[in-house]
Enzyme design. Structure first.
Site, mmCIF file in Angstrom:
data_model
loop_
_atom_site.group_PDB
_atom_site.id
_atom_site.type_symbol
_atom_site.label_atom_id
_atom_site.label_comp_id
_atom_site.label_asym_id
_atom_site.label_seq_id
_atom_site.Cartn_x
_atom_site.Cartn_y
_atom_site.Cartn_z
ATOM 1 N N HIS A 1 -11.608 13.027 -0.290
ATOM 2 C CA HIS A 1 -11.577 11.404 0.149
ATOM 3 C C HIS A 1 -11.709 11.460 1.629
ATOM 4 O O HIS A 1 -12.542 10.692 2.119
ATOM 5 C CB HIS A 1 -10.250 10.841 -0.326
ATOM 6 C CG HIS A 1 -10.394 9.399 0.107
ATOM 7 N ND1 HIS A 1 -11.488 8.649 -0.229
ATOM 8 C CD2 HIS A 1 -9.708 8.345 0.741
ATOM 9 C CE1 HIS A 1 -11.229 7.205 0.320
ATOM 10 N NE2 HIS A 1 -10.264 7.335 0.915
ATOM 11 N N LEU B 1 -14.411 5.947 -5.462
ATOM 12 C CA LEU B 1 -13.015 5.600 -5.139
ATOM 13 C C LEU B 1 -12.822 4.297 -5.902
ATOM 14 O O LEU B 1 -13.217 3.282 -6.019
ATOM 15 C CB LEU B 1 -13.096 5.279 -3.672
ATOM 16 C CG LEU B 1 -11.823 4.541 -3.112
ATOM 17 C CD1 LEU B 1 -10.871 5.637 -3.022
ATOM 18 C CD2 LEU B 1 -12.206 4.177 -1.715
ATOM 19 N N GLU C 1 -6.594 2.231 -3.568
ATOM 20 C CA GLU C 1 -5.252 2.099 -3.652
ATOM 21 C C GLU C 1 -4.572 0.750 -3.887
ATOM 22 O O GLU C 1 -3.809 0.781 -4.184
ATOM 23 C CB GLU C 1 -4.669 2.950 -2.303
ATOM 24 C CG GLU C 1 -3.360 3.105 -2.223
ATOM 25 C CD GLU C 1 -2.895 3.988 -1.112
ATOM 26 O OE1 GLU C 1 -3.303 5.343 -1.193
ATOM 27 O OE2 GLU C 1 -2.065 3.685 -0.279
ATOM 28 N N PHE D 1 0.678 -1.173 0.049
ATOM 29 C CA PHE D 1 0.059 0.000 0.090
ATOM 30 C C PHE D 1 0.873 1.349 -0.118
ATOM 31 O O PHE D 1 2.188 1.097 0.276
ATOM 32 C CB PHE D 1 -0.750 0.120 1.330
ATOM 33 C CG PHE D 1 -2.542 0.036 0.882
ATOM 34 C CD1 PHE D 1 -3.048 -0.904 0.129
ATOM 35 C CD2 PHE D 1 -3.353 1.483 1.453
ATOM 36 C CE1 PHE D 1 -4.252 -0.825 -0.095
ATOM 37 C CE2 PHE D 1 -4.570 1.415 0.974
ATOM 38 C CZ PHE D 1 -5.003 0.468 0.257
ATOM 39 N N GLN E 1 -7.698 15.189 2.494
ATOM 40 C CA GLN E 1 -7.181 14.473 1.829
ATOM 41 C C GLN E 1 -7.581 14.152 0.452
ATOM 42 O O GLN E 1 -8.899 13.959 0.372
ATOM 43 C CB GLN E 1 -6.767 13.110 2.476
ATOM 44 C CG GLN E 1 -6.108 12.084 1.529
ATOM 45 C CD GLN E 1 -5.598 10.627 2.046
ATOM 46 O OE1 GLN E 1 -6.379 9.925 2.487
ATOM 47 N NE2 GLN E 1 -4.389 10.694 2.579
#
Lengths: 332, 559
Positions: free
Chosen positions: B337, B239, B242, B114, B227
């Protein structure tokens, strides 16, 4: 894109504009009637049904009530009837459901309406609770995870993808005639725990889920598979519980007997013997239940649904037997 | 009606349910209210995973350092240490509750990489980790019989004599107002994403917790730290986890170039989110985007991996753009976000206002500082949800029950009724909400400057004035959503104002705050938190608090 949205509206404390709908036929006749109001709006070509409803709520009629939050099939809020079928409004493309430029949306007749498109989630959630949807974990050190193969976890992810939107129960044929039926959503969750290798109550669960109103009350209409927006396929999970519970020996129930009688008849004669199916399913000595089924039997007779008194084998029945042999299982 | 609990939990996402569970297990009577059914909470939308240094090759210290570096040294290091030390325990606990985490070949928990992390320490369930956690925690709430009031919306905190003693809430299904009286109250109301338009956040994320605390006099901290997620879908702004980049996806520009090599040569696509979002914004500004977007390219990962590990984003891109990520790159852009800032708390979730706690996205402990690492937010909800539940269970033992509150309930009822009775003058909550959101995205986004921020502040204040004349055109009692939206709009305006004044105050660039007029980080003057408190006349008042540094001195931040 110009769209006519016919919206089923209901407000227990207010009179609404629009055309009053017809009363529901049985088994939904106890549900309140809705008023249908038509909104004409313009949307972009790729709009979802939910976009239309939000547009109405924000810019046309603030009193239109619809549950929604994530807008992308994650939160499970916006399941409703769209042209008479359970769907998530957020992922149903408007252009796919328009008929002559019109779409009809409403809360489903199988659920008690609260207001407009908002329906009472109480019974739905209560069913889920009643299958004890939680892990009764096997002993494990508090500092370590359970060691289980990834395949066993992967097998459960299909159910874990369930967003509890309620679409499956809305359109469930068994629930329509028996509101005690646990329903596809709850039973899919039941499978998720019954087949979790970390759970210590598998036997108790399988026994309980085989009880009346459990897995054997499903009629395999596949409606839940068809309407589920997340590919959970509740019926598949129900069938897996059936297999697990038969294998575990929980066969003393009408459902298992029915399945066995069905298979036995087909194996023996290549076709279904309807005369013996019912007594065998209910239990040959269960006189009370058999008497209770008489009215339905008379209704069938009256409608001309008379099975042949003498049950003949089909030609080439040995090949049917060969199929059974190849498949294996308790009847070979 | 007045209902009494020891502990009142506002919000039933991961932080709320975890704190409720802990307080109940420790003997407190607990009531949870949530404006949606707990399973609809926005925690369920978290896709990628949850961080914990569980692997023998990893350590909590490395996790803490990654988090602190990610925060651009604004996180309080004592709090980060707590979070990273306790992470494995909370992760294991969730596994024991039944979360079907991905496993490695040995049957132990397996990880994915991540952003901003020097080790692969993100534990996950496909790309539905939040939902898997939410389901398991909700199932446990059912098992342990925690009382929830679903679809109740909080209108105000009850704060007699400087101590928080409950909240007034509307029971949406019945249209009645109730006072929930308690010895301790925890805000676990989630984020404020809808203050921005577009945002990855669900429609329910309207900063209710931030605003309730702010109005009750509790300070908000680090509110300028908003963010922007680097990969949100073109158009709708949904979304794209990630986790996609964690599994190896590329970011490319219109020339097909992996542009991150020019901004973060070491970590490439897995640099911190603020870094990647800024890089994308530069690419777009310099004309290397297409239609306001760059691309997330997953094609080389193959159909099987995509279907197995990233099924949800695959489906979302297909549903909303008609694009199959197995075949084509997906257009994405940075999008609002998460808010790192929130109600200031200590590491037990306690705010400076006695009796009031906060946890999860609406709290600021602070563990995320200027920029949150992906997969640290789920962790934050569980660790600090649990810790605040435990602390409240102790705290309430020494608090006497209260017999007052009738008057407060009556005055809240009158306030709500006055809102319902307001005549229609042309302002609607929907138009103001859209105006507010696009304004914030435009002026208080990835890059900011003094002129833009001042302009935004003036406009938000104008919106506040206009919001005073928003009328509720639904006059029904049962499930009056228009009323709820009007109340939410007020909350959102509070959040927006706090965010802007904090952003104006911080005259440097750090983490998610990138000021074009102050492009450098300035540790000499700004290694401190900006706090906003509401003064008696309703205007925001600024104060500061030093950042707690334990063992990691600020260094230059490169990826």
């Amino acid at each position: 894109m110009h769209v006519k949205m016919v919206v089923g509206r209901y407000a227990p404390d207010r009179k609404l504009d629009g055309e009053l709908g017809a009363p529901y036929p049985p088994p939904y006749s106890d549900k309140p009637r809705k008023t249908y109001q038509t909104f004409e709006i313009d949307l972009h070509d790729e709009a979802m049904v939910l976009d239309g409803l939000i547009h109405i709520r924000e810019y046309v009629d603030e009193s239109l009530v619809v549950r929604c939050s994530c807008r992308c099939a994650i939160c499970g809020s916006c399941a409703m009837w769209i042209n008479g079928h359970a769907k998530l409004a957020c992922t149903t493309k408007m252009k796919d459901v328009l008929e002559n430029g019109t779409v009809r949306v409403e809360s489903p007749p199988s659920m008690m309406p609260v207001r407009d498109l908002v329906w009472d989630m109480g019974p739905f959630m209560q069913k889920m609770r009643s299958v004890k949807p939680w892990l009764e974990g096997k002993p494990v050190s508090p500092d370590e995870e359970y060691r289980v193969p990834n395949e066993a976890m992967d097998e459960l992810v299909q159910e874990v993808s369930c967003i509890s939107c309620g679409a499956c129960l809305m359109d469930c044929e068994s629930y329509a005639v028996n509101d005690k039926f646990l329903g596809p959503h709850a039973l899919a969750r039941a499978y998720r725990y019954a087949n979790d290798p970390r759970d210590s109550m598998q036997q108790e669960r399988l026994k309980e889920y085989s009880d009346p109103n459990g897995v054997w009350d499903c009629t395999h209409c596949y409606e839940c598979v068809h309407v589920c927006p997340k590919g959970v396929a509740p019926l598949e999970q129900i069938l897996k519980i059936r297999q697990m519970s038969v294998a575990a020996g929980y066969t003393n129930n009408a459902g298992t007997r029915h399945a066995l009688a069905f298979a036995e008849s087909v194996r023996g004669s290549g076709r279904l013997n309807e005369l013996t199916l019912m007594p065998k399913s209910l239990g040959l000595f269960n006189i009370k239940a058999q008497l209770q089924s008489l009215p339905s039997a008379f209704n069938l007779l009256r409608a001309g649904k008379l099975p042949p008194i003498i049950h003949h084998k089909i030609p080439g029945v040995t090949r049917v037997k060969a199929i059974f042999k190849k498949v294996g299982g308790p009847l070979t | 009606m007045i209902i009494d609990y020891d502990v009142l939990v506002l919000g039933a996402g991961l932080a709320g349910m975890r704190s409720a569970l802990e307080a109940k297990r420790r003997g407190a009577s607990v009531g949870v209210i949530s404006k949606v059914h707990p399973l609809r909470s926005h925690s369920g939308a978290a896709e990628g995973g949850i961080n914990a240094a569980l692997d023998p090759g990893d350590s909590w210290e490395i996790h803490a350092f990654d988090t602190i570096k990610g925060s651009d040294y604004l996180a309080d290091q004592d709090a980060v240490e707590i979070m990273c030390r306790e992470a494995p325990r909370d992760l294991i606990e969730m596994e024991h509750m039944g979360v079907v985490f991905f496993r490695g070949p040995d049957g132990k928990l397996g990880t994915r990489a991540f952003g901003g992390a020097s080790k692969a320490r993100t534990y996950f369930v496909a790309d539905i980790t939040g939902q898997a956690l939410l389901n398991a925690l909700y199932d446990t709430i059912l098992k342990e019989d925690v009382k929830t009031h679903d679809e109740w919306f909080a209108t105000a905190l009850y704060v007699p004599d400087g101590t928080c003693r409950g909240a007034v809430a509307i029971d949406m299904l019945r249209g009645e107002l109730h006072l929930l009286r308690a010895k301790a109250v925890i805000l676990a109301a989630g984020g404020m994403g809808r203050v921005y338009e577009p945002s990855t956040n669900a429609l329910i994320c309207t900063g209710d917790g931030h605003a309730l605390a702010y109005r009750a006099g509790a300070p908000l901290m680090d509110m300028e730290m908003v963010q922007y997620h680097p990969t949100t879908l073109k158009g709708t702004g949904f979304l794209m986890t990630e986790g996609a980049r964690g599994e190896g996806a590329y970011l490319t520009n219109k020339d097909g170039e992996r542009f991150m090599q020019r901004y973060a040569p070491k970590m490439m696509e897995l640099a911190s989110r603020d870094v990647v979002s800024r890089s994308e914004t530069i690419e777009l500004a310099e004309g290397r985007g297409v239609d306001g977007c760059v691309y997330l390219d997953l094609r080389h990962l193959g159909a099987e991996l995509i279907h197995k590990k990233l099924p949800q984003i695959h489906e979302i891109a297909l549903n909303f753009l008609g694009l199959d990520m197995v075949e084509v790159p997906i257009p994405i852009r940075p999008g609002m976000h998460y808010i790192m800032g929130g109600v200031k708390t200590d590491s037990d979730g306690a705010t400076p206002l006695p009796g009031l706690y906060a946890a999860g996205e609406c709290a600021c402990v602070s563990v995320h500082g200027g920029n949150r690492l992906g997969a640290n937010s789920l962790l934050d909800t569980l660790v600090f949800g649990r810790r605040s539940g435990a602390h409240m269970a102790d705290y309430v033992k020494n608090v006497k029950p209260l017999a007052t509150g009738e008057e407060f309930l009556k005055s809240e009822t009158q306030r709500i009724q006055a809102l319902l009775d307001r005549p229609y003058k042309g302002e609607t909550h929907a138009r103001l909400r859209l105006e507010l959101g696009t304004l914030m995205d435009d002026k208080v986004g990835v890059y900011r400057d003094e002129a833009g921020l001042q302009d935004a502040l003036a406009k938000v204040r104008a919106i506040r004035t206009r919001a005073q004349s928003v009328s509720v055109q639904d006059k029904g009692r049962i499930y009056n959503q228009a009323l709820l939206f009007a109340l939410e709009l007020d909350y959102m305006i509070d959040c927006a104002e706090a965010t802007i004044v904090s952003a104006i105050e911080r005259k440097e660039s750090r983490g998610a705050q990138s000021r074009t007029d102050y492009p450098k980080r300035d540790d000499a003057n700004w290694l401190k938190h900006v706090l906003v408190t509401r003064s008696a006349d309703g205007t925001p008042k600024i104060s500061y608090q030093p950042v707690t540094i334990t063992k990691w001195q600020p260094m230059e931040r490169t990826y």
